[in-house]
Scaffold this active site. Structure first.
Site, PDB file in Angstrom:
ATOM      1  N   CYS A   2       5.876  12.607   3.716  1.00 56.32           N
ATOM      2  CA  CYS A   2       6.733  13.755   3.997  1.00 56.32           C
ATOM      3  C   CYS A   2       7.454  13.612   5.333  1.00 56.32           C
ATOM      4  O   CYS A   2       6.940  13.021   6.272  1.00 56.32           O
ATOM      5  CB  CYS A   2       5.898  15.025   4.040  1.00 56.32           C
ATOM      6  SG  CYS A   2       4.917  15.270   2.571  1.00 56.32           S
ATOM      7  N   ARG A  27      10.659   6.934   4.778  1.00 57.75           N
ATOM      8  CA  ARG A  27       9.229   7.269   4.715  1.00 57.75           C
ATOM      9  C   ARG A  27       8.742   7.476   3.283  1.00 57.75           C
ATOM     10  O   ARG A  27       7.546   7.529   3.034  1.00 57.75           O
ATOM     11  CB  ARG A  27       8.962   8.553   5.522  1.00 57.75           C
ATOM     12  CG  ARG A  27       9.041   8.334   7.025  1.00 57.75           C
ATOM     13  CD  ARG A  27       9.001   9.649   7.751  1.00 57.75           C
ATOM     14  NE  ARG A  27       7.765  10.384   7.538  1.00 57.75           N
ATOM     15  CZ  ARG A  27       6.697  10.263   8.306  1.00 57.75           C
ATOM     16  NH1 ARG A  27       6.704   9.446   9.314  1.00 57.75           N
ATOM     17  NH2 ARG A  27       5.616  10.968   8.059  1.00 57.75           N
ATOM     18  N   TRP A  74       6.346  14.241  -0.306  1.00 56.56           N
ATOM     19  CA  TRP A  74       5.686  13.212  -1.113  1.00 56.56           C
ATOM     20  C   TRP A  74       4.473  13.896  -1.720  1.00 56.56           C
ATOM     21  O   TRP A  74       3.563  14.304  -1.004  1.00 56.56           O
ATOM     22  CB  TRP A  74       5.279  12.052  -0.210  1.00 56.56           C
ATOM     23  CG  TRP A  74       4.748  10.871  -0.944  1.00 56.56           C
ATOM     24  CD1 TRP A  74       5.427  10.061  -1.796  1.00 56.56           C
ATOM     25  CD2 TRP A  74       3.424  10.350  -0.864  1.00 56.56           C
ATOM     26  NE1 TRP A  74       4.607   9.065  -2.246  1.00 56.56           N
ATOM     27  CE2 TRP A  74       3.380   9.218  -1.701  1.00 56.56           C
ATOM     28  CE3 TRP A  74       2.265  10.722  -0.174  1.00 56.56           C
ATOM     29  CZ2 TRP A  74       2.227   8.453  -1.855  1.00 56.56           C
ATOM     30  CZ3 TRP A  74       1.126   9.963  -0.336  1.00 56.56           C
ATOM     31  CH2 TRP A  74       1.110   8.848  -1.171  1.00 56.56           C
ATOM     32  N   ASN A 100       3.676  18.970   6.770  1.00 61.26           N
ATOM     33  CA  ASN A 100       3.152  17.642   6.408  1.00 61.26           C
ATOM     34  C   ASN A 100       1.642  17.683   6.594  1.00 61.26           C
ATOM     35  O   ASN A 100       1.174  18.209   7.607  1.00 61.26           O
ATOM     36  CB  ASN A 100       3.692  16.560   7.343  1.00 61.26           C
ATOM     37  CG  ASN A 100       5.155  16.253   7.094  1.00 61.26           C
ATOM     38  OD1 ASN A 100       5.758  16.772   6.166  1.00 61.26           O
ATOM     39  ND2 ASN A 100       5.719  15.415   7.942  1.00 61.26           N
ATOM     40  N   GLY A 101       0.913  17.100   5.670  1.00 65.98           N
ATOM     41  CA  GLY A 101      -0.547  17.060   5.809  1.00 65.98           C
ATOM     42  C   GLY A 101      -1.217  17.812   4.669  1.00 65.98           C
ATOM     43  O   GLY A 101      -0.631  17.981   3.596  1.00 65.98           O
ATOM     44  N   GLU A 482      -2.444 -11.096   0.799  1.00 69.40           N
ATOM     45  CA  GLU A 482      -1.256 -10.427   1.301  1.00 69.40           C
ATOM     46  C   GLU A 482      -0.028 -10.756   0.438  1.00 69.40           C
ATOM     47  O   GLU A 482       0.786  -9.888   0.127  1.00 69.40           O
ATOM     48  CB  GLU A 482      -1.037 -10.808   2.776  1.00 69.40           C
ATOM     49  CG  GLU A 482       0.222 -10.271   3.419  1.00 69.40           C
ATOM     50  CD  GLU A 482       0.365  -8.747   3.370  1.00 69.40           C
ATOM     51  OE1 GLU A 482      -0.598  -8.050   3.017  1.00 69.40           O
ATOM     52  OE2 GLU A 482       1.474  -8.275   3.674  1.00 69.40           O
ATOM     53  N   LYS A 486       2.273  -8.044  -1.607  1.00 73.38           N
ATOM     54  CA  LYS A 486       3.730  -7.941  -1.425  1.00 73.38           C
ATOM     55  C   LYS A 486       4.416  -7.971  -2.778  1.00 73.38           C
ATOM     56  O   LYS A 486       5.304  -7.163  -3.050  1.00 73.38           O
ATOM     57  CB  LYS A 486       4.284  -9.085  -0.572  1.00 73.38           C
ATOM     58  CG  LYS A 486       4.042  -9.022   0.899  1.00 73.38           C
ATOM     59  CD  LYS A 486       4.838  -7.981   1.643  1.00 73.38           C
ATOM     60  CE  LYS A 486       4.099  -6.690   1.722  1.00 73.38           C
ATOM     61  NZ  LYS A 486       3.064  -6.521   2.715  1.00 73.38           N
ATOM     62  N   GLU A 489       3.715  -4.712  -4.927  1.00 76.35           N
ATOM     63  CA  GLU A 489       4.243  -3.424  -4.467  1.00 76.35           C
ATOM     64  C   GLU A 489       5.748  -3.318  -4.584  1.00 76.35           C
ATOM     65  O   GLU A 489       6.268  -2.230  -4.824  1.00 76.35           O
ATOM     66  CB  GLU A 489       3.777  -3.093  -3.042  1.00 76.35           C
ATOM     67  CG  GLU A 489       4.350  -3.951  -1.957  1.00 76.35           C
ATOM     68  CD  GLU A 489       3.864  -3.545  -0.572  1.00 76.35           C
ATOM     69  OE1 GLU A 489       3.723  -2.363  -0.303  1.00 76.35           O
ATOM     70  OE2 GLU A 489       3.634  -4.454   0.251  1.00 76.35           O
ATOM     71  N   HIS A 505     -15.626 -18.607 -12.079  1.00 75.41           N
ATOM     72  CA  HIS A 505     -16.589 -17.522 -12.333  1.00 75.41           C
ATOM     73  C   HIS A 505     -15.948 -16.389 -13.133  1.00 75.41           C
ATOM     74  O   HIS A 505     -16.492 -15.291 -13.187  1.00 75.41           O
ATOM     75  CB  HIS A 505     -17.152 -17.010 -11.012  1.00 75.41           C
ATOM     76  CG  HIS A 505     -17.893 -18.072 -10.261  1.00 75.41           C
ATOM     77  ND1 HIS A 505     -19.091 -18.593 -10.681  1.00 75.41           N
ATOM     78  CD2 HIS A 505     -17.564 -18.766  -9.139  1.00 75.41           C
ATOM     79  CE1 HIS A 505     -19.493 -19.534  -9.840  1.00 75.41           C
ATOM     80  NE2 HIS A 505     -18.573 -19.658  -8.899  1.00 75.41           N
ATOM     81  N   LYS A 604       5.788   4.898   3.346  1.00 76.96           N
ATOM     82  CA  LYS A 604       5.615   4.037   4.516  1.00 76.96           C
ATOM     83  C   LYS A 604       4.382   4.409   5.318  1.00 76.96           C
ATOM     84  O   LYS A 604       3.641   3.556   5.766  1.00 76.96           O
ATOM     85  CB  LYS A 604       6.864   4.125   5.396  1.00 76.96           C
ATOM     86  CG  LYS A 604       6.811   3.236   6.626  1.00 76.96           C
ATOM     87  CD  LYS A 604       6.785   1.781   6.219  1.00 76.96           C
ATOM     88  CE  LYS A 604       6.573   0.838   7.390  1.00 76.96           C
ATOM     89  NZ  LYS A 604       6.134  -0.490   6.920  1.00 76.96           N
TER      90      LYS A 604
END
Ligand code: F6R
Length: 609
Positions: A2, A27, A74, A100-101, A482, A486, A489, A505, A604
Site C-alpha cells: 500500500c 510498490r 494491496w 497501511n498495515g 536466487e 528471479k 517471480e 533422491h 516491493k
C-alpha cells in the site's frame, strides 16, 4: 504494498494526490482511491485496478478542494474491489481515513461498533477506524484521533481527514513508514519519499508512536500522550532521477546494470586504501565482543534470505563462527534458542519487511545482540536494531530484487572478513588477496553485463517452457536458489533449485527430454562431483546450460551452451554468476510479455504478514 499520500495547501489537492500515487506505483497495488475535502462534503472516489481506472472515473469531475488524501491498496483483508479500496469513511461521511498495515483487533471493534448501529460497507480492517473516530469525536479532532489510536492494536501508518476540520490533516505511525514533506504554504504526507521528492526535500520521518498535525503552514509532532516532540528536519539528498528508469525499458534492467556502481558504493569507505583490511566504522567490534557470541542467526525473507545463505558460508568459512540461517516468517514463531550470547543479523533491502521486523523484535526481547543489514536509511528495521550497516545500493524500485542482493552479498563478505581479521582466522596474505579480488568485482560485473546476446537467445528459445531446474553445489546452490526465484517471480515459469547432490533422491524423476536445466559449476572444491551430476541430467536428455568461470575447458565438452563469467575466487564468484541468471529471468519475462517491474500478486515492500 500500500501507498499513502496527503496534501494540504492552496492548490487543487487531486493533482498532487494522483502524481504522488503514480510515484508509488512501484510498490505494487490492486486498487486506488482519493478523498478531497470540498467544504460541503468530502468527495471520495476509488477504483479497483490500476491508477488509470481511477483517473478515468475522475475525468471531468475532479474535485476543486485543496485538502486531500490518497491511497493505493494491496489487498490483505478482503479482495481487491472498489468497496475495499481506501479511503474509508464513517457512517456520516465526515471522517475519512487511509491506512497501511493491519488493525489486529478489528473484529472485536467492528462487532462492538455494529452493535452501536454503525454500518460497514467493506471487508477491510481499516474501516473500523473512521467509525471509531465518529464514535469518539466531540469537537476535538486531535483528541479524538488520540483516543482512536488508544483503541486500535496492530501496525499502521494512518492519515485522518475530517470534514469539519478542513485546516488539518492528522497522521500517525506504528511499524509502517510515514513521512511529512515540508513545503511553503503547503505540506505533503506520504508513505515513501519518492512520492514527494519532486515537491520538497525537507521532511519529517515519523517514528513509531508519533502523530503529526499537518496544516498548510505548520507541522506539529506530538506523541501518543499528547506531548510535543522536537524533530529534526531530514533533508533528502538522493535525486528524483535516481528513482526513474534512466533510459532503460524497465527498472529491473536499469537496476541490474547499476550493480557495478552499487557494489562499488557498498565497498567504498570500507576497504582500507592500502588493501590490507576491511574497516567497519559503524561497528567497532573487538575480540571481546566476538568472543561473547557463541551463535549467529541470519534472518531474512526471499532474496535477502538467499543472501543470508551466502553470508553464512562466508562467516563460517572465514570467521569460523557457527551460523544458522532462517526465514523470518518461520523464525518468529518457532521459539528460537536465542539469548544474550546470540548475534542476530537481519537482512532486508527495504528495512520494512513485517516478518523480518518482527523477528528482530523477538530477538531483542530474548536478549540477543542485533545487527541490521539494510538499504533504507531510517527504515523501521534500521531503527530497531542495535547496530546497522547499510548496503548503499540506492533506491531499488523493481519488485524483483537485483542490486540489493549483490550489495548484500558484498556486505556479508566484508562483514565476514572483518570478523576474520578480529578473530585472526585468515592470514594477512589471504586477506590481501581477497581484498584485491574484491576490488575487481565491479569491473567484472560490467564485463558480465556486456555480453547479453547469448542470454537473450536462450530466453527466446526456452522462455515458453513450463519448468526450469537450477542445480549447483555449495555456493553455486545458494545462487541457484536466487536464480530460480528471479525466474518464477517475473516470468511465471515454474522454476526450482536443487542441490545437485540431492537430484538422485527424488528430483531426477522430473528430468526428461528437453527440460531446461541451468547448471552452475564454479566451486572448485566440488567441481568433479558437480560435473558428474551434470552428466546425470544430460544422460536424461535435458537441455543443460552451464554457468562456469572463464578458463573452464571441461564443461564445454559435455554441454551445448556454457555462459562464462570472469575468473575470481570461488567465494566471490556468486557476485558474478547471479548476473546471467538475473538477465535470463528478465529476458524470459520479456519473451512472455510479462509486466517485469510489477509482477502479479507481488509487492516491493511486504509490510504485512
Ligand atoms: C524477490 C524479492 C523479495 C524480497 C523479500 C524481502 O526479488 O525482492 O523476495 O527479497 O520480500 O524484502 P526485504 O529485503 O525488503 O526485506
Amino acid at each position: 504494498m500500500c501507498g499513502i499520500v496527503g496534501y494540504i495547501g492552496d492548490k487543487k489537492a487531486v493533482e498532487f494526490l494522483l502524481e504522488g500515487l503514480t510515484k508509488l506505483e512501484y510498490r505494487g497495488y490492486d486498487s486506488a482511491g482519493i478523498a478531497v475535502n470540498c467544504g460541503v462534503n468530502i468527495f471520495v472516489e476509488k477504483a479497483v485496478g490500476r491508477l488509470d481506472a481511477l483517473k478515468e472515473k475522475l475525468k471531468n469531475r475532479e474535485p476543486e478542494g485543496t485538502v486531500g488524501i490518497g491511497h493505493t491498496r494491496w489487498a490483505t483483508h478482503g479482495r481487491p474491489s472498489d468497496l475495499n479500496a481506501h479511503p474509508h469513511t464513517d457512517c456520516t461521511g465526515k471522517f475519512v481515513v487511509v491506512h497501511n498495515g493491519i488493525i489486529e483487533n478489528y473484529m472485536s471493534l467492528k462487532e462492538d461498533l455494529i452493535s452501536r448501529g454503525h454500518k460497514f460497507i467493506s471487508e477491510t480492517d481499516t474501516e473500523v477506524v473512521p467509525h471509531l473516530l465518529e464514535e469518539v469525536y466531540k469537537g476535538d479532532f486531535i483528541g479524538a484521533v488520540r483516543e482512536v489510536l488508544n483503541k486500535i492494536e496492530g501496525s499502521y501508518s494512518l492519515v485522518f481527514m475530517s470534514k469539519d476540520n478542513p485546516e488539518t490533516l492528522i497522521c500517525a505511525k506504528q511499524d509502517n513508514p510515514l513521512v511529512v514533506g515540508l513545503g511553503k504554504g503547503e505540506n505533503f504526507i506520504a508513505s515513501d519519499i519518492p512520492a514527494i521528492i519532486s515537491k520538497t526535500r525537507d521532511t519529517y520521518i515519523l517514528n513509531d508512536g508519533e502523530i503529526a498535525i499537518v496544516k498548510k503552514d505548520s507541522v506539529k509532532i506530538i506523541n501518543r500522550r499528547g506531548e510535543d516532540v522536537q524533530k529534526k528536519v531530514f533533508r533528502v539528498t538522493w535525486n528524483a532521477e535516481a528513482a526513474e528508469k534512466g533510459g532503460y525499458e524497465h527498472f529491473m534492467l536499469k537496476e541490474i546494470h547499476e550493480q557495478p556502481k552499487a557494489v562499488r558504493d557498498t565497498m567504498s569507505e570500507r576497504v582500507l586504501k592500502d588493501g590490507s583490511a576491511i574497516v567497519m566504522e559503524e561497528l567497532h567490534w573487538d575480540k571481546n565482543f566476538l568472543d561473547s557470541i557463541n551463535k549467529i542467526y541470519i534472518v531474512a525473507c526471499g532474496t535477502a534470505y538467499h543472501a543470508g545463505l551466502v553470508g553464512k558460508f562466508y562467516i563460517e568459512k572465514l570467521a569460523r563462527k557457527l551460523v544458522e540461517v532462517d526465514l523470518a516468517s518461520e523464525y518468529r514463531y518457532r521459539d528460537p534458542i536465542v539469548d544474550e550470547k546470540t548475534l542476530v543479523i537481519v537482512i532486508s533491502q527495504s528495512g520494512e519487511t513485517s516478518d523480518t521486523l518482527a523477528a528482530l523484535k523477538e530477538s531483542k526481547r530474548l536478549g540477543a545482540k542485533t545487527l541490521a543489514v539494510t538499504n533504507v536509511v531510517g527504515s523501521s528495521i534500521a531503527r530497531e536494531a542495535d547496530q546497522v550497516v547499510y548496503t548503499w545500493a540506492g533506491p531499488e524500485i523493481a519488485v524483483a530484487s537485483t542490486k540489493a542482493y549483490t550489495t548484500q552479498l558484498i556486505l556479508m563478505f566484508m562483514l565476514a572478513l572483518y570478523m576474520a581479521q578480529i578473530q585472526k582466522t585468515v592470514s594477512p596474505e589471504r586477506t590481501r588477496e581477497l581484498i584485491e579480488l574484491l576490488k575487481k568485482i565491479p569491473a567484472q560485473i560490467s564485463e558480465t553485463l556486456s555480453d547479453v546476446d547469448p542470454i537473450k537467445t536462450f530466453a527466446r528459445q526456452y522462455g515458453f517452457n513450463e519448468d526450469v531446474f537450477y542445480i549447483g553445489r555449495s555456493l553455486d546452490y545458494d545462487v541457484a536458489l536466487e536464480g530460480a526465484l528471479k525466474l518464477k517471480e517475473i516470468s511465471y515459469i515454474h522454476a526450482e533449485a536443487y542441490a545437485s547432490g540431492e537430484l538422485k533422491h527424488g528430483t531426477l524423476a522430473l528430468i526428461v527430454e528437453g527440460v531446461p536445466v541451468i547448471a552452475l559449476a564454479t566451486q572448485k572444491s566440488v567441481y568433479e562431483k558437480t560435473l558428474s551430476n551434470i552428466k546425470e541430467v544430460k544422460a536424461r536428455d535435458a537441455v543443460v546450460i552451464g554457468i562456469a568461470a572463464a578458463g573452464d575447458t571441461e564443461l564445454e565438452k559435455y554441454l551445448d551452451h556454457v555462459i562464462f563469467v570472469p575468473e575470481t575466487d570461488e567465494l566471490l564468484i556468486p557476485l558474478l554468476t547471479v548476473v546471467p541468471l538475473q538477465l535470463l529471468a528478465y529476458y524470459a519475462a520479456i519473451t512472455r510479455g510479462c509486466d517485469v517491474d510489477k509482477p502479479r500478486n507481488l509487492a516491493k515492500s511486504v509490510t504485512v504478514e
